[in-house]
Design a protein around this motif. Sequence first.
Motif, PDB file in Angstrom:
ATOM      1  N   THR A 316       0.906  -1.132   0.019  1.00 21.97           N
ATOM      2  CA  THR A 316      -0.154  -0.257   0.046  1.00 21.97           C
ATOM      3  C   THR A 316       0.983   1.303  -0.056  1.00 21.97           C
ATOM      4  OG1 THR A 316      -0.202   0.027   2.290  1.00 21.97           O
ATOM      5  CG2 THR A 316      -2.048  -1.125   1.167  1.00 21.97           C
ATOM      6  N   VAL A 317       1.564   1.731   1.041  1.00 18.41           N
ATOM      7  CA  VAL A 317       2.419   2.845   1.185  1.00 18.41           C
ATOM      8  C   VAL A 317       3.646   2.599   0.694  1.00 18.41           C
ATOM      9  CG1 VAL A 317       0.738   3.864   2.876  1.00 18.41           C
ATOM     10  CG2 VAL A 317       2.482   2.518   3.586  1.00 18.41           C
ATOM     11  N   ALA A 318       4.213   1.701   0.709  1.00 19.24           N
ATOM     12  CA  ALA A 318       5.525   1.644   0.139  1.00 19.24           C
ATOM     13  C   ALA A 318       5.741   2.153  -1.266  1.00 19.24           C
ATOM     14  CB  ALA A 318       6.224   0.242   0.064  1.00 19.24           C
ATOM     15  N   PRO A 319       4.980   1.971  -2.318  1.00 20.51           N
ATOM     16  CA  PRO A 319       4.914   2.366  -3.466  1.00 20.51           C
ATOM     17  C   PRO A 319       5.112   3.951  -3.660  1.00 20.51           C
ATOM     18  CG  PRO A 319       3.462   0.397  -3.603  1.00 20.51           C
ATOM     19  CD  PRO A 319       3.846   1.108  -2.114  1.00 20.51           C
ATOM     20  N   LEU A 320       4.456   4.726  -2.433  1.00 20.05           N
ATOM     21  CA  LEU A 320       4.663   6.142  -2.583  1.00 20.05           C
ATOM     22  C   LEU A 320       5.934   6.502  -2.135  1.00 20.05           C
ATOM     23  CD1 LEU A 320       1.455   6.752  -0.535  1.00 20.05           C
ATOM     24  CD2 LEU A 320       1.454   6.648  -2.918  1.00 20.05           C
ATOM     25  N   GLY A 321       6.727   5.866  -1.999  1.00 24.21           N
ATOM     26  CA  GLY A 321       8.178   6.237  -1.510  1.00 24.21           C
ATOM     27  C   GLY A 321       8.281   6.482  -0.051  1.00 24.21           C
ATOM     28  N   ILE A 322       7.387   6.024   0.678  1.00 27.88           N
ATOM     29  CA  ILE A 322       7.370   6.487   2.335  1.00 27.88           C
ATOM     30  C   ILE A 322       8.409   5.366   2.820  1.00 27.88           C
ATOM     31  CG2 ILE A 322       6.113   6.781   4.299  1.00 27.88           C
ATOM     32  CD1 ILE A 322       3.476   7.738   2.510  1.00 27.88           C
ATOM     33  N   PRO A 323       9.334   5.644   3.482  1.00 24.20           N
ATOM     34  CA  PRO A 323      10.049   4.595   4.190  1.00 24.20           C
ATOM     35  C   PRO A 323       9.463   4.367   5.282  1.00 24.20           C
ATOM     36  CG  PRO A 323      10.927   7.000   4.668  1.00 24.20           C
ATOM     37  CD  PRO A 323       9.801   7.124   3.651  1.00 24.20           C
ATOM     38  N   ARG A 324       9.651   3.105   5.906  1.00 20.60           N
ATOM     39  CA  ARG A 324       9.234   2.379   7.164  1.00 20.60           C
ATOM     40  C   ARG A 324       9.249   3.426   8.299  1.00 20.60           C
ATOM     41  NH1 ARG A 324       7.215  -3.006   7.969  1.00 20.60           N
ATOM     42  NH2 ARG A 324       6.292  -2.649  10.071  1.00 20.60           N
ATOM     43  N   GLY A 325      10.504   3.575   8.328  1.00 19.22           N
ATOM     44  CA  GLY A 325      10.955   4.549   9.725  1.00 19.22           C
ATOM     45  C   GLY A 325      10.338   4.481  11.068  1.00 19.22           C
ATOM     46  N   ILE A 326       9.304   5.316  11.444  1.00 19.22           N
ATOM     47  CA  ILE A 326       9.017   4.992  12.952  1.00 19.22           C
ATOM     48  C   ILE A 326       7.846   4.105  12.684  1.00 19.22           C
ATOM     49  CG2 ILE A 326       9.581   7.223  13.821  1.00 19.22           C
ATOM     50  CD1 ILE A 326       6.754   8.275  13.413  1.00 19.22           C
ATOM     51  N   ASN A 327       7.474   3.603  11.636  1.00 21.02           N
ATOM     52  CA  ASN A 327       6.437   2.717  11.365  1.00 21.02           C
ATOM     53  C   ASN A 327       6.842   1.089  11.491  1.00 21.02           C
ATOM     54  OD1 ASN A 327       3.663   3.898  11.212  1.00 21.02           O
ATOM     55  ND2 ASN A 327       4.691   5.160   9.859  1.00 21.02           N
ATOM     56  N   ASN A 328       8.267   1.161  11.737  1.00 17.46           N
ATOM     57  CA  ASN A 328       8.768  -0.113  12.024  1.00 17.46           C
ATOM     58  C   ASN A 328       8.367  -0.694  13.510  1.00 17.46           C
ATOM     59  OD1 ASN A 328      10.489  -1.963  10.460  1.00 17.46           O
ATOM     60  ND2 ASN A 328      11.854  -0.180   9.929  1.00 17.46           N
ATOM     61  N   LEU A 329       8.698  -2.165  13.249  1.00 15.68           N
ATOM     62  CA  LEU A 329       8.377  -2.721  14.814  1.00 15.68           C
ATOM     63  C   LEU A 329       9.400  -2.196  15.560  1.00 15.68           C
ATOM     64  CD1 LEU A 329       7.927  -6.404  13.602  1.00 15.68           C
ATOM     65  CD2 LEU A 329       6.439  -5.140  14.569  1.00 15.68           C
ATOM     66  N   TRP A 330       9.080  -2.389  16.922  1.00 18.36           N
ATOM     67  CA  TRP A 330       9.908  -1.876  17.922  1.00 18.36           C
ATOM     68  C   TRP A 330      11.363  -2.273  18.043  1.00 18.36           C
ATOM     69  CZ3 TRP A 330      11.761  -5.428  22.026  1.00 18.36           C
ATOM     70  CH2 TRP A 330      11.040  -6.563  21.522  1.00 18.36           C
ATOM     71  N   ASN A 331      11.461  -3.805  17.454  1.00 20.23           N
ATOM     72  CA  ASN A 331      12.841  -4.330  17.663  1.00 20.23           C
ATOM     73  C   ASN A 331      13.546  -3.849  16.224  1.00 20.23           C
ATOM     74  OD1 ASN A 331      11.342  -5.975  15.849  1.00 20.23           O
ATOM     75  ND2 ASN A 331      11.564  -7.756  17.092  1.00 20.23           N
ATOM     76  N   LYS A 332      13.039  -2.996  15.411  1.00 21.72           N
ATOM     77  CA  LYS A 332      13.676  -2.786  14.305  1.00 21.72           C
ATOM     78  C   LYS A 332      13.667  -0.884  14.393  1.00 21.72           C
ATOM     79  CE  LYS A 332      12.837  -6.409  11.225  1.00 21.72           C
ATOM     80  NZ  LYS A 332      11.847  -6.974  10.409  1.00 21.72           N
ATOM     81  N   GLY A 333      13.872  -0.440  15.565  1.00 18.24           N
ATOM     82  CA  GLY A 333      13.802   1.004  15.540  1.00 18.24           C
ATOM     83  C   GLY A 333      12.483   1.501  15.394  1.00 18.24           C
ATOM     84  N   GLY A 334      11.266   0.961  15.394  1.00 20.76           N
ATOM     85  CA  GLY A 334      10.148   1.698  15.278  1.00 20.76           C
ATOM     86  C   GLY A 334       9.218   1.767  16.354  1.00 20.76           C
ATOM     87  N   LEU A 335       7.965   2.197  16.199  1.00 20.20           N
ATOM     88  CA  LEU A 335       7.206   2.452  17.555  1.00 20.20           C
ATOM     89  C   LEU A 335       6.074   1.312  17.586  1.00 20.20           C
ATOM     90  CD1 LEU A 335       6.401   6.341  17.021  1.00 20.20           C
ATOM     91  CD2 LEU A 335       7.976   5.221  18.706  1.00 20.20           C
ATOM     92  N   HIS A 336       5.899   0.491  16.678  1.00 19.97           N
ATOM     93  CA  HIS A 336       4.914  -0.662  16.598  1.00 19.97           C
ATOM     94  C   HIS A 336       5.260  -1.844  17.605  1.00 19.97           C
ATOM     95  CE1 HIS A 336       2.036   1.105  13.842  1.00 19.97           C
ATOM     96  NE2 HIS A 336       3.091   1.106  12.875  1.00 19.97           N
ATOM     97  N   TYR A 337       4.705  -2.013  18.726  1.00 18.51           N
ATOM     98  CA  TYR A 337       4.981  -2.890  19.755  1.00 18.51           C
ATOM     99  C   TYR A 337       3.795  -3.592  20.319  1.00 18.51           C
ATOM    100  CZ  TYR A 337       6.989  -4.026  24.297  1.00 18.51           C
ATOM    101  OH  TYR A 337       7.749  -4.799  25.545  1.00 18.51           O
ATOM    102  N   PRO A 338       3.256  -4.712  19.642  1.00 17.71           N
ATOM    103  CA  PRO A 338       2.228  -5.405  19.898  1.00 17.71           C
ATOM    104  C   PRO A 338       2.336  -6.185  21.190  1.00 17.71           C
ATOM    105  CG  PRO A 338       3.551  -6.564  18.259  1.00 17.71           C
ATOM    106  CD  PRO A 338       4.259  -5.317  18.531  1.00 17.71           C
ATOM    107  N   PRO A 339       1.513  -5.894  22.317  1.00 18.49           N
ATOM    108  CA  PRO A 339       1.471  -6.727  23.597  1.00 18.49           C
ATOM    109  C   PRO A 339       1.505  -8.059  23.243  1.00 18.49           C
ATOM    110  CG  PRO A 339       0.069  -4.917  23.563  1.00 18.49           C
ATOM    111  CD  PRO A 339       0.309  -5.070  22.116  1.00 18.49           C
ATOM    112  N   PRO A 340       1.745  -8.935  24.251  1.00 15.26           N
ATOM    113  CA  PRO A 340       1.656 -10.423  24.167  1.00 15.26           C
ATOM    114  C   PRO A 340       0.235 -11.005  23.918  1.00 15.26           C
ATOM    115  CG  PRO A 340       2.982  -9.682  26.122  1.00 15.26           C
ATOM    116  CD  PRO A 340       2.281  -8.402  25.543  1.00 15.26           C
ATOM    117  N   ILE A 341       0.242 -11.714  22.889  1.00 15.69           N
ATOM    118  CA  ILE A 341      -1.003 -12.429  22.658  1.00 15.69           C
ATOM    119  C   ILE A 341      -0.936 -13.837  23.434  1.00 15.69           C
ATOM    120  CG2 ILE A 341      -2.558 -13.488  20.782  1.00 15.69           C
ATOM    121  CD1 ILE A 341      -1.553 -11.180  19.074  1.00 15.69           C
ATOM    122  N   ARG A 342      -1.569 -13.504  24.499  1.00 13.41           N
ATOM    123  CA  ARG A 342      -1.661 -14.841  25.470  1.00 13.41           C
ATOM    124  C   ARG A 342      -2.703 -14.741  26.547  1.00 13.41           C
ATOM    125  NH1 ARG A 342       3.707 -16.420  27.542  1.00 13.41           N
ATOM    126  NH2 ARG A 342       2.360 -18.031  28.003  1.00 13.41           N
TER     127      ARG A 342
END
Length: 342
Positions: A316-342
């Motif tokens: 969806t958004v990658a073709p616009l040339g928007i880098p993943r940046g802060i929308n990366n996962l928490w363990n790749k330098g981004g802000l997305h941090y899903p809590p445990p699914i349990r």
Amino acid sequence: MKRHILSGAMLLGATLAFAAPAAAQGSGSATIDTIKSRGMLVCGVSTGVAGFSLADSKGVVQGIDADTCRAVAAAVLGDVSKIRFVPLNTTNRFTALQAGEIDLLVRSTTWTLGREANLGLLFAGINFYDGTGFMVKSASGVKSVKELDGATVCVQPGTSTELAIADYFRLNKLKFTPVLIQDQNEIQNTYLAGRCDSYSTDASGLAAFRFQQGPKAEEQVLLPEIISKEPLGMMVRKGDDKFFDVVRWTLFAMLQAEESGVTSKNVDEMLKSTNPDIRRLLGAEGDLGKAMGVDNKFAVSIIKGVGNYAEMWDRTVAPLGIPRGINNLWNKGGLHYPPPIR
Ligand SMILES: N[C@@H](CCC(=O)N[C@@H](CS)C(=O)NCC(=O)O)C(=O)O
């Protein structure tokens, strides 16, 4: 002996009495029940932003907001195609949700305190971390927002953009004249016609606008300052906690799938995984879906239908040339941090 039989019968009666109203009550969520009886999720999106929600040549709405809606349809109904999109502008989006015309709003909408405290609505998560940006014509030679003192700025009314610009200019002791235009085509044409020095909205919206200029994209430049935080998310009505849970954990399931390496391609294989986290995510173990009022394999439907978060992003958004940046996962330098699914 007789007493035992009686108490057994009474127990059975009690069980039935308990079971009947529970069945009539359905999932315990008015929104989930409505979606299930209608056989369709009704999702509010924008009137058309590339990468977010824009109809393709076949009339299929494409984008990260549209796919977030589809993921919720998959979670509740097990089928991404059971969905109707309602295009909304910046001012009628909240009333549509309040009035029940839509079940869910995923429309580049910024999570703010005021919107939660005043509207009877709440955010179930952030599907895209954004910020307010400014577009100017390359030919103007403007290189910084600080050079926009006294400028006219095209902005859509009822947006957090409007408030962010006012704050920024006031803080920096600069003047500007807002040109408020509701309709997206009209605001873009007004800016292109030179009646505003700058066009301001979420940086993602500006990237989409620039992308849609095709060979003329070079004529537009995004200024370096990103002047506000615009966490864009999914909005629901207050008072239906179960549906809120489903929407929130739909996004978390997509993020966890990315983190655990589960994709639309390997999900069937992954169902046989011995990794407990993956087994719970996919409902191979536990009753977590059921606890929310949906199928235990809700995440399998989501992942098969729209993929994990990275797959959705890349499509969806990658073709616009928007880098993943802060929308990366928490363990790749981004802000997305899903809590445990349990
Ligand atoms: N995130 C801001 C701005 C939302 C906004 O205006 N988005 C624009 C650009 S991404 C948009 O949706 N345009 C399409 C339309 O108006 O339908 C808000 O929640 O107020």
